[in-house]
Design a protein around this motif. Structure first.
Motif, PDB file in Angstrom:
ATOM      1  N   GLY A 104       7.473   4.369   0.617  1.00  0.00           N
ATOM      2  CA  GLY A 104       8.370   3.227   0.491  1.00  0.00           C
ATOM      3  C   GLY A 104       9.717   3.635  -0.081  1.00  0.00           C
ATOM      4  O   GLY A 104      10.283   4.659   0.291  1.00  0.00           O
ATOM      5  N   ILE A 105      10.214   2.822  -1.002  1.00  0.00           N
ATOM      6  CA  ILE A 105      11.547   3.059  -1.569  1.00  0.00           C
ATOM      7  C   ILE A 105      11.659   4.496  -2.072  1.00  0.00           C
ATOM      8  O   ILE A 105      12.675   5.164  -1.879  1.00  0.00           O
ATOM      9  N   ARG A 106      10.563   4.995  -2.679  1.00  0.00           N
ATOM     10  CA  ARG A 106      10.647   6.336  -3.274  1.00  0.00           C
ATOM     11  C   ARG A 106      10.844   7.426  -2.227  1.00  0.00           C
ATOM     12  O   ARG A 106      11.412   8.476  -2.519  1.00  0.00           O
ATOM     13  N   SER A 107      10.359   7.219  -1.015  1.00  0.00           N
ATOM     14  CA  SER A 107      10.591   8.254  -0.006  1.00  0.00           C
ATOM     15  C   SER A 107      12.069   8.270   0.390  1.00  0.00           C
ATOM     16  O   SER A 107      12.650   9.321   0.636  1.00  0.00           O
ATOM     17  N   THR A 108      12.692   7.090   0.406  1.00  0.00           N
ATOM     18  CA  THR A 108      14.141   7.059   0.681  1.00  0.00           C
ATOM     19  C   THR A 108      14.925   7.651  -0.492  1.00  0.00           C
ATOM     20  O   THR A 108      15.988   8.244  -0.297  1.00  0.00           O
ATOM     21  N   VAL A 109      14.397   7.507  -1.705  1.00  0.00           N
ATOM     22  CA  VAL A 109      15.076   8.072  -2.874  1.00  0.00           C
ATOM     23  C   VAL A 109      15.192   9.593  -2.722  1.00  0.00           C
ATOM     24  O   VAL A 109      16.271  10.169  -2.929  1.00  0.00           O
ATOM     25  N   SER A 110      14.112  10.260  -2.304  1.00  0.00           N
ATOM     26  CA  SER A 110      14.233  11.723  -2.238  1.00  0.00           C
ATOM     27  C   SER A 110      15.216  12.129  -1.136  1.00  0.00           C
ATOM     28  O   SER A 110      15.988  13.067  -1.315  1.00  0.00           O
ATOM     29  N   ASP A 137       0.853  -1.207   0.000  1.00  0.00           N
ATOM     30  CA  ASP A 137       0.000   0.000   0.000  1.00  0.00           C
ATOM     31  C   ASP A 137       0.882   1.249   0.000  1.00  0.00           C
ATOM     32  O   ASP A 137       0.667   2.193  -0.764  1.00  0.00           O
ATOM     33  N   ILE A 138       1.855   1.241   0.896  1.00  0.00           N
ATOM     34  CA  ILE A 138       2.714   2.420   1.070  1.00  0.00           C
ATOM     35  C   ILE A 138       3.533   2.667  -0.193  1.00  0.00           C
ATOM     36  O   ILE A 138       3.656   3.802  -0.669  1.00  0.00           O
ATOM     37  N   ALA A 139       4.043   1.589  -0.784  1.00  0.00           N
ATOM     38  CA  ALA A 139       4.837   1.722  -2.017  1.00  0.00           C
ATOM     39  C   ALA A 139       3.973   2.282  -3.147  1.00  0.00           C
ATOM     40  O   ALA A 139       4.377   3.190  -3.870  1.00  0.00           O
ATOM     41  N   ARG A 140       2.758   1.745  -3.274  1.00  0.00           N
ATOM     42  CA  ARG A 140       1.881   2.189  -4.369  1.00  0.00           C
ATOM     43  C   ARG A 140       1.454   3.645  -4.196  1.00  0.00           C
ATOM     44  O   ARG A 140       1.169   4.337  -5.156  1.00  0.00           O
ATOM     45  N   ALA A 141       1.415   4.113  -2.940  1.00  0.00           N
ATOM     46  CA  ALA A 141       1.022   5.500  -2.687  1.00  0.00           C
ATOM     47  C   ALA A 141       2.212   6.455  -2.841  1.00  0.00           C
ATOM     48  O   ALA A 141       2.118   7.634  -2.487  1.00  0.00           O
ATOM     49  N   GLY A 142       3.339   5.946  -3.328  1.00  0.00           N
ATOM     50  CA  GLY A 142       4.480   6.819  -3.598  1.00  0.00           C
ATOM     51  C   GLY A 142       5.460   6.917  -2.434  1.00  0.00           C
ATOM     52  O   GLY A 142       6.458   7.623  -2.497  1.00  0.00           O
ATOM     53  N   GLN A 163       7.068   8.370 -13.265  1.00  0.00           N
ATOM     54  CA  GLN A 163       5.759   7.857 -12.850  1.00  0.00           C
ATOM     55  C   GLN A 163       4.906   7.525 -14.076  1.00  0.00           C
ATOM     56  O   GLN A 163       4.747   8.360 -14.975  1.00  0.00           O
ATOM     57  N   GLY A 164       4.403   6.301 -14.145  1.00  0.00           N
ATOM     58  CA  GLY A 164       3.571   5.898 -15.289  1.00  0.00           C
ATOM     59  C   GLY A 164       4.379   5.548 -16.530  1.00  0.00           C
ATOM     60  O   GLY A 164       3.803   5.235 -17.573  1.00  0.00           O
ATOM     61  N   ARG A 165       5.704   5.646 -16.444  1.00  0.00           N
ATOM     62  CA  ARG A 165       6.543   5.339 -17.630  1.00  0.00           C
ATOM     63  C   ARG A 165       7.634   4.350 -17.220  1.00  0.00           C
ATOM     64  O   ARG A 165       8.822   4.582 -17.424  1.00  0.00           O
ATOM     65  N   GLN A 166       7.197   3.269 -16.628  1.00  0.00           N
ATOM     66  CA  GLN A 166       8.175   2.297 -16.122  1.00  0.00           C
ATOM     67  C   GLN A 166       9.078   1.768 -17.233  1.00  0.00           C
ATOM     68  O   GLN A 166      10.283   1.616 -17.026  1.00  0.00           O
ATOM     69  N   ALA A 167       8.494   1.487 -18.419  1.00  0.00           N
ATOM     70  CA  ALA A 167       9.292   0.916 -19.510  1.00  0.00           C
ATOM     71  C   ALA A 167      10.406   1.887 -19.910  1.00  0.00           C
ATOM     72  O   ALA A 167      11.541   1.473 -20.191  1.00  0.00           O
ATOM     73  N   ASP A 168      10.101   3.185 -19.899  1.00  0.00           N
ATOM     74  CA  ASP A 168      11.128   4.172 -20.251  1.00  0.00           C
ATOM     75  C   ASP A 168      12.248   4.166 -19.214  1.00  0.00           C
ATOM     76  O   ASP A 168      13.424   4.277 -19.545  1.00  0.00           O
ATOM     77  N   TYR A 169      11.836   4.056 -17.944  1.00  0.00           N
ATOM     78  CA  TYR A 169      12.876   4.039 -16.903  1.00  0.00           C
ATOM     79  C   TYR A 169      13.742   2.778 -17.034  1.00  0.00           C
ATOM     80  O   TYR A 169      14.966   2.845 -16.936  1.00  0.00           O
ATOM     81  N   ALA A 170      13.098   1.639 -17.278  1.00  0.00           N
ATOM     82  CA  ALA A 170      13.870   0.390 -17.435  1.00  0.00           C
ATOM     83  C   ALA A 170      14.853   0.528 -18.600  1.00  0.00           C
ATOM     84  O   ALA A 170      15.982   0.022 -18.534  1.00  0.00           O
ATOM     85  N   ALA A 171      14.444   1.240 -19.653  1.00  0.00           N
ATOM     86  CA  ALA A 171      15.341   1.457 -20.797  1.00  0.00           C
ATOM     87  C   ALA A 171      16.502   2.368 -20.409  1.00  0.00           C
ATOM     88  O   ALA A 171      17.635   2.181 -20.869  1.00  0.00           O
ATOM     89  N   LEU A 172      16.234   3.339 -19.547  1.00  0.00           N
ATOM     90  CA  LEU A 172      17.317   4.197 -19.049  1.00  0.00           C
ATOM     91  C   LEU A 172      18.330   3.364 -18.263  1.00  0.00           C
ATOM     92  O   LEU A 172      19.546   3.505 -18.428  1.00  0.00           O
ATOM     93  N   VAL A 173      17.814   2.470 -17.423  1.00  0.00           N
ATOM     94  CA  VAL A 173      18.710   1.629 -16.616  1.00  0.00           C
ATOM     95  C   VAL A 173      19.560   0.750 -17.524  1.00  0.00           C
ATOM     96  O   VAL A 173      20.786   0.681 -17.363  1.00  0.00           O
ATOM     97  N   ALA A 174      18.910   0.084 -18.475  1.00  0.00           N
ATOM     98  CA  ALA A 174      19.637  -0.844 -19.352  1.00  0.00           C
ATOM     99  C   ALA A 174      20.551  -0.102 -20.325  1.00  0.00           C
ATOM    100  O   ALA A 174      21.506  -0.688 -20.838  1.00  0.00           O
ATOM    101  N   GLY A 175      20.272   1.187 -20.559  1.00  0.00           N
ATOM    102  CA  GLY A 175      21.057   1.962 -21.509  1.00  0.00           C
ATOM    103  C   GLY A 175      22.073   2.868 -20.819  1.00  0.00           C
ATOM    104  O   GLY A 175      23.090   2.400 -20.295  1.00  0.00           O
TER     105      GLY A 175
END
Ligand code: DI6
Ligand code: FE
Length: 406
Positions: free
Chosen positions: A101-107, A94-99, A182-194
């Motif tokens: 979780g990991i994302r709060s540690t990221v900021s 729930d917490i992760a989906r609400a933004g 947000q909402g562009r997971q495939a783009d982010y995965a491409a950034l990681v792989a690239g």
């Protein structure tokens, strides 16, 4: 010149070599060090010479230096507030989906300087080292942009230069999707792989590449792409697999010849069998299981049946396992997962070394790095038995004493 730099007498060795006596034990033993390596080990009666600085261990048990093969030790802030939310009924998902979780540690991690990150991580690292940890893996994964991921990896590397411990770094750019994607997971995965993997590989700051594959994280297709690029760059891979649901992560890790697959609470028997064939280590993280009040046990009997080496690690991270004690993880691995104390100890020595691709450590044998710990215990099972005790007496890293207590 003396034959040995140091000679350790009157020891009971838990060598942790496989297939020998329980714990690979040698009683009335001695261990000799030269040039930072174990030069000789065996029964004292067969000691080749006493030419070197002699230490009397007074009959203490000695194990290999402990290896924490899975941590997220470098991060900004903490998540005690989310802990409170979870206690009121919110779930980790729930917490992760609400933004959160990991994302709060990221900021928090993005906002922190290298000095701040190093300072807070050093406190956690020292707690691990006090208990005899001489090798630790540290993942990135709270930066999630090129510069912040490199920043985390630099901090991790620096910790290994400023502390008497070996640090192995793992690039975990695919840990979560950052807010700007947000909402562009495939783009982010491409950034990681690239571009991200490009920069990381070029920097030489990472020893391995990891992905969090899950229904709240990355898909198997995205993982495969990242792993393919990692392997092209000569970087070994690891996978956070089947933690919250069975995503066939174990089989995916095996297909790529991963060093290890981690968590694995929901892994299927087929996946475990594939790991056995591939030689992929199962890294169990009882701290996360405990802290998230998980109830699905990892398939321990299947690991045993399929000869999958089992490692145990702290997963030290602010969200799912704020654990700075590897000895506590041994207790939890036995109590919660029903490992034997011998399996648990192999999980933080021999098998943890394998999970990191480090054949030069993890057992007490001639030729290995002279990382070892003398303990105030009367049986090696005590390392899994005590809760909150620290019986480490003398810690030796690369042949040098880094800590002695009375
Ligand atoms: N699984 C975990 O248990 C950690 N990362 C992962 O992929 C949790 C990280 C966090 O919640 O901050
Ligand atoms: Fe983890």
């Amino acid at each position: 010149m003396a034959q040995f730099d140091s000679i350790w007498l009157n020891a009971r060795l838990a060598t942790m070599t496989a297939g020998a006596a329980p714990y690979g034990a040698v009683e009335d033993a001695a261990l000799c060090v030269r040039d930072g390596r174990i030069a000789w080990v065996g029964p004292a009666s067969a000691l080749p010479s006493r030419d070197g600085q002699v230490h009397d261990l007074g009959g203490a048990w000695v194990t290999p230096g402990l290896i924490d093969c899975h941590t997220h030790l470098v991060f900004g802030g903490d998540r005690a507030g989310e802990f409170e939310q979870r206690l009121k009924g919110a779930t980790y998902e729930d917490i992760a989906r609400a933004g959160g979780g990991i994302r709060s540690t990221v900021s928090k991690t993005r906002a922190a300087s290298e000095e701040q990150l190093a300072r807070s991580a050093a406190r956690r690292l020292k707690a691990l080292m006090d208990e005899g940890v001489t090798t630790v893996e540290i993942k990135s994964g709270y930066g999630l942009d090129v510069d912040s991921e490199l920043k985390m990896l630099r901090v991790a590397r620096r910790l290994g230069e400023t502390h008497p411990v070996t640090v192995r770094t793992t690039f975990l750019g695919a840990h979560a999707v950052p807010p700007e994607y947000q909402g562009r997971q495939a783009d982010y995965a491409a950034l990681v792989a690239g571009p991200m993997l490009d920069a990381v590989a070029k920097s030489g700051l990472a020893d391995a590449v990891d992905v969090f594959a899950d229904r709240i994280a990355f898909t198997n297709e995205e993982t495969s792409r990242i792993f393919t690029v990692a392997k092209e760059r000569g970087l070994p891979v690891k996978l956070h697999a089947d933690q919250l649901t069975d995503q066939h992560g174990a089989a995916l890790a095996a297909r790529f010849g991963a060093l290890s697959a981690e968590h694995l609470e929901h892994a299927s028997e087929d996946g475990v069998a594939a790991m056995g064939r591939a030689g992929t280590v199962a890294v169990l993280l009882p701290g996360a299981y405990y802290f998230l009040r998980d109830t699905k046990m990892p398939p321990i009997d299947a690991f045993r049946r399929h000869d999958v080496p089992i490692a145990v690690a702290s997963d030290c991270n602010p969200g799912s396992s704020p654990a700075v004690s590897l000895l506590m993880m041994l207790n939890m691995a036995c109590t919660l997962f029903r490992l034997t104390p011998e399996e648990a100890l192999a999980g933080v020595t021999r098998n943890a070394a394998r999970a990191l691709g480090l054949p030069d450590r993890g057992t007490l044998e001639a030729g290995k790095i002279a990382d070892f710990v003398a303990w105030d215990i009367s049986h090696p099972a005590e390392l899994s038995y005590w809760i909150g005790a620290n019986p480490a007496r003398t810690i030796v890293r690369g042949g040098t004493v880094t800590r002695t207590s009375a």
